[in-house]
Motif scaffolding. Structure first.
Motif, PDB file in Angstrom:
ATOM      1  N   LEU A  53       0.838  -1.208   0.000  1.00  0.00           N
ATOM      2  CA  LEU A  53       0.000   0.000   0.000  1.00  0.00           C
ATOM      3  C   LEU A  53       0.869   1.252   0.000  1.00  0.00           C
ATOM      4  CD1 LEU A  53      -2.732  -1.066   2.575  1.00  0.00           C
ATOM      5  CD2 LEU A  53      -3.068  -0.767   0.116  1.00  0.00           C
ATOM      6  N   ARG A  54       1.867   1.283   0.884  1.00  0.00           N
ATOM      7  CA  ARG A  54       2.766   2.440   0.958  1.00  0.00           C
ATOM      8  C   ARG A  54       3.514   2.639  -0.358  1.00  0.00           C
ATOM      9  NH1 ARG A  54       3.026   0.984   6.375  1.00  0.00           N
ATOM     10  NH2 ARG A  54       4.643  -0.571   6.076  1.00  0.00           N
ATOM     11  N   PHE A  55       4.017   1.551  -0.933  1.00  0.00           N
ATOM     12  CA  PHE A  55       4.742   1.625  -2.206  1.00  0.00           C
ATOM     13  C   PHE A  55       3.853   2.213  -3.301  1.00  0.00           C
ATOM     14  CE2 PHE A  55       5.425  -0.310  -6.373  1.00  0.00           C
ATOM     15  CZ  PHE A  55       6.704   0.156  -6.660  1.00  0.00           C
ATOM     16  N   THR A  56       2.616   1.754  -3.371  1.00  0.00           N
ATOM     17  CA  THR A  56       1.691   2.219  -4.403  1.00  0.00           C
ATOM     18  C   THR A  56       1.383   3.697  -4.239  1.00  0.00           C
ATOM     19  OG1 THR A  56       0.760  -0.015  -4.517  1.00  0.00           O
ATOM     20  CG2 THR A  56      -0.533   1.762  -5.519  1.00  0.00           C
ATOM     21  N   VAL A  57       1.119   4.127  -3.011  1.00  0.00           N
ATOM     22  CA  VAL A  57       0.865   5.547  -2.747  1.00  0.00           C
ATOM     23  C   VAL A  57       2.106   6.371  -3.083  1.00  0.00           C
ATOM     24  CG1 VAL A  57       0.466   7.256  -0.919  1.00  0.00           C
ATOM     25  CG2 VAL A  57      -0.989   5.226  -1.074  1.00  0.00           C
ATOM     26  N   ASP A  58       3.276   5.889  -2.683  1.00  0.00           N
ATOM     27  CA  ASP A  58       4.511   6.611  -2.990  1.00  0.00           C
ATOM     28  C   ASP A  58       4.731   6.727  -4.494  1.00  0.00           C
ATOM     29  OD1 ASP A  58       5.031   6.978  -0.300  1.00  0.00           O
ATOM     30  OD2 ASP A  58       6.493   5.337  -0.173  1.00  0.00           O
ATOM     31  N   SER A  59       4.429   5.665  -5.226  1.00  0.00           N
ATOM     32  CA  SER A  59       4.579   5.690  -6.690  1.00  0.00           C
ATOM     33  C   SER A  59       3.635   6.698  -7.325  1.00  0.00           C
ATOM     34  CB  SER A  59       4.316   4.303  -7.275  1.00  0.00           C
ATOM     35  OG  SER A  59       5.289   3.388  -6.838  1.00  0.00           O
ATOM     36  N   LEU A  60       2.375   6.671  -6.915  1.00  0.00           N
ATOM     37  CA  LEU A  60       1.396   7.619  -7.451  1.00  0.00           C
ATOM     38  C   LEU A  60       1.767   9.054  -7.091  1.00  0.00           C
ATOM     39  CD1 LEU A  60      -1.813   5.553  -6.697  1.00  0.00           C
ATOM     40  CD2 LEU A  60      -0.963   6.154  -8.978  1.00  0.00           C
ATOM     41  N   ARG A  61       2.237   9.247  -5.870  1.00  0.00           N
ATOM     42  CA  ARG A  61       2.637  10.593  -5.446  1.00  0.00           C
ATOM     43  C   ARG A  61       3.839  11.078  -6.249  1.00  0.00           C
ATOM     44  NH1 ARG A  61       4.159  11.058   0.564  1.00  0.00           N
ATOM     45  NH2 ARG A  61       5.931   9.942  -0.244  1.00  0.00           N
ATOM     46  N   SER A  62       4.811  10.205  -6.483  1.00  0.00           N
ATOM     47  CA  SER A  62       6.006  10.623  -7.222  1.00  0.00           C
ATOM     48  C   SER A  62       5.684  10.956  -8.684  1.00  0.00           C
ATOM     49  CB  SER A  62       7.088   9.539  -7.154  1.00  0.00           C
ATOM     50  OG  SER A  62       6.745   8.421  -7.925  1.00  0.00           O
ATOM     51  N   GLU A  63       4.603  10.371  -9.219  1.00  0.00           N
ATOM     52  CA  GLU A  63       4.169  10.688 -10.582  1.00  0.00           C
ATOM     53  C   GLU A  63       3.260  11.913 -10.620  1.00  0.00           C
ATOM     54  OE1 GLU A  63       3.054   7.521 -13.278  1.00  0.00           O
ATOM     55  OE2 GLU A  63       3.752   6.067 -11.801  1.00  0.00           O
ATOM     56  N   GLY A  64       2.926  12.469  -9.446  1.00  0.00           N
ATOM     57  CA  GLY A  64       2.137  13.697  -9.386  1.00  0.00           C
ATOM     58  C   GLY A  64       0.634  13.497  -9.339  1.00  0.00           C
ATOM     59  N   TYR A  65       0.177  12.275  -9.115  1.00  0.00           N
ATOM     60  CA  TYR A  65      -1.262  12.016  -9.152  1.00  0.00           C
ATOM     61  C   TYR A  65      -1.952  12.129  -7.796  1.00  0.00           C
ATOM     62  CZ  TYR A  65      -0.582  10.774 -13.951  1.00  0.00           C
ATOM     63  OH  TYR A  65      -0.274  10.835 -15.288  1.00  0.00           O
ATOM     64  N   LEU A  66      -1.224  12.563  -6.786  1.00  0.00           N
ATOM     65  CA  LEU A  66      -1.845  12.781  -5.475  1.00  0.00           C
ATOM     66  C   LEU A  66      -1.563  14.176  -4.939  1.00  0.00           C
ATOM     67  CD1 LEU A  66      -1.148   9.319  -3.797  1.00  0.00           C
ATOM     68  CD2 LEU A  66      -3.309  10.168  -4.687  1.00  0.00           C
ATOM     69  N   GLU A  67      -1.191  15.091  -5.824  1.00  0.00           N
ATOM     70  CA  GLU A  67      -0.862  16.459  -5.405  1.00  0.00           C
ATOM     71  C   GLU A  67      -2.012  17.137  -4.659  1.00  0.00           C
ATOM     72  OE1 GLU A  67       2.030  18.351  -5.455  1.00  0.00           O
ATOM     73  OE2 GLU A  67       2.844  16.370  -5.864  1.00  0.00           O
ATOM     74  N   ASP A  68      -3.236  16.904  -5.112  1.00  0.00           N
ATOM     75  CA  ASP A  68      -4.377  17.564  -4.484  1.00  0.00           C
ATOM     76  C   ASP A  68      -4.735  16.956  -3.126  1.00  0.00           C
ATOM     77  OD1 ASP A  68      -5.106  15.262  -5.888  1.00  0.00           O
ATOM     78  OD2 ASP A  68      -7.124  15.965  -6.274  1.00  0.00           O
ATOM     79  N   LEU A  69      -4.112  15.845  -2.760  1.00  0.00           N
ATOM     80  CA  LEU A  69      -4.374  15.212  -1.455  1.00  0.00           C
ATOM     81  C   LEU A  69      -3.114  15.167  -0.597  1.00  0.00           C
ATOM     82  CD1 LEU A  69      -6.651  12.241  -2.564  1.00  0.00           C
ATOM     83  CD2 LEU A  69      -7.333  14.393  -1.536  1.00  0.00           C
ATOM     84  N   LYS A  70      -2.167  16.034  -0.860  1.00  0.00           N
ATOM     85  CA  LYS A  70      -0.914  16.073  -0.128  1.00  0.00           C
ATOM     86  C   LYS A  70      -1.109  16.189   1.388  1.00  0.00           C
ATOM     87  CE  LYS A  70       3.245  17.813  -2.213  1.00  0.00           C
ATOM     88  NZ  LYS A  70       3.932  18.940  -2.723  1.00  0.00           N
ATOM     89  N   HIS A  71      -2.135  16.904   1.795  1.00  0.00           N
ATOM     90  CA  HIS A  71      -2.378  17.126   3.221  1.00  0.00           C
ATOM     91  C   HIS A  71      -2.773  15.838   3.956  1.00  0.00           C
ATOM     92  CE1 HIS A  71      -6.376  17.330   1.390  1.00  0.00           C
ATOM     93  NE2 HIS A  71      -6.850  16.990   2.550  1.00  0.00           N
ATOM     94  N   VAL A  72      -3.218  14.820   3.236  1.00  0.00           N
ATOM     95  CA  VAL A  72      -3.638  13.552   3.854  1.00  0.00           C
ATOM     96  C   VAL A  72      -2.426  12.643   4.067  1.00  0.00           C
ATOM     97  CG1 VAL A  72      -5.039  11.479   3.543  1.00  0.00           C
ATOM     98  CG2 VAL A  72      -5.913  13.698   2.799  1.00  0.00           C
ATOM     99  N   ILE A  73      -1.442  12.759   3.194  1.00  0.00           N
ATOM    100  CA  ILE A  73      -0.295  11.854   3.216  1.00  0.00           C
ATOM    101  C   ILE A  73       0.702  12.270   4.274  1.00  0.00           C
ATOM    102  CG2 ILE A  73       1.545  10.851   1.820  1.00  0.00           C
ATOM    103  CD1 ILE A  73      -0.193  11.507  -0.645  1.00  0.00           C
TER     104      ILE A  73
END
Length: 73
Positions: A53-73
């Protein structure tokens, strides 16, 4: 503070949805599960370990697909 599993589920779903809309212009649940399976070898988050789960979130974040939810991470 440790992120709970259900939060990872929401982040992953949101990130993959954003990625699919960005890359192919639309999103379906089937495409979500296929992409997740290609990325992790598992077609649903429930079957994933905490590390996966952490790896997947980190991968999506590094590709820029979680920028709008940065405050949750």
């Amino acid at each position: 503070m440790e992120v709970q599993r259900h939060t990872y589920y929401r982040l992953i779903h949101h990130g993959i949805k954003s990625l699919l809309v960005d890359r192919i212009g639309h999103f379906t649940e089937l495409e979500y599960h296929e992409y997740l399976n290609g990325m992790t070898g598992k077609s649903c988050c429930f079957a994933m370990s905490d590390d996966e789960l952490r790896f997947t979130v980190d991968s999506l974040r590094s590709e820029g697909y979680l920028e709008d939810l940065k405050h949750v991470i």
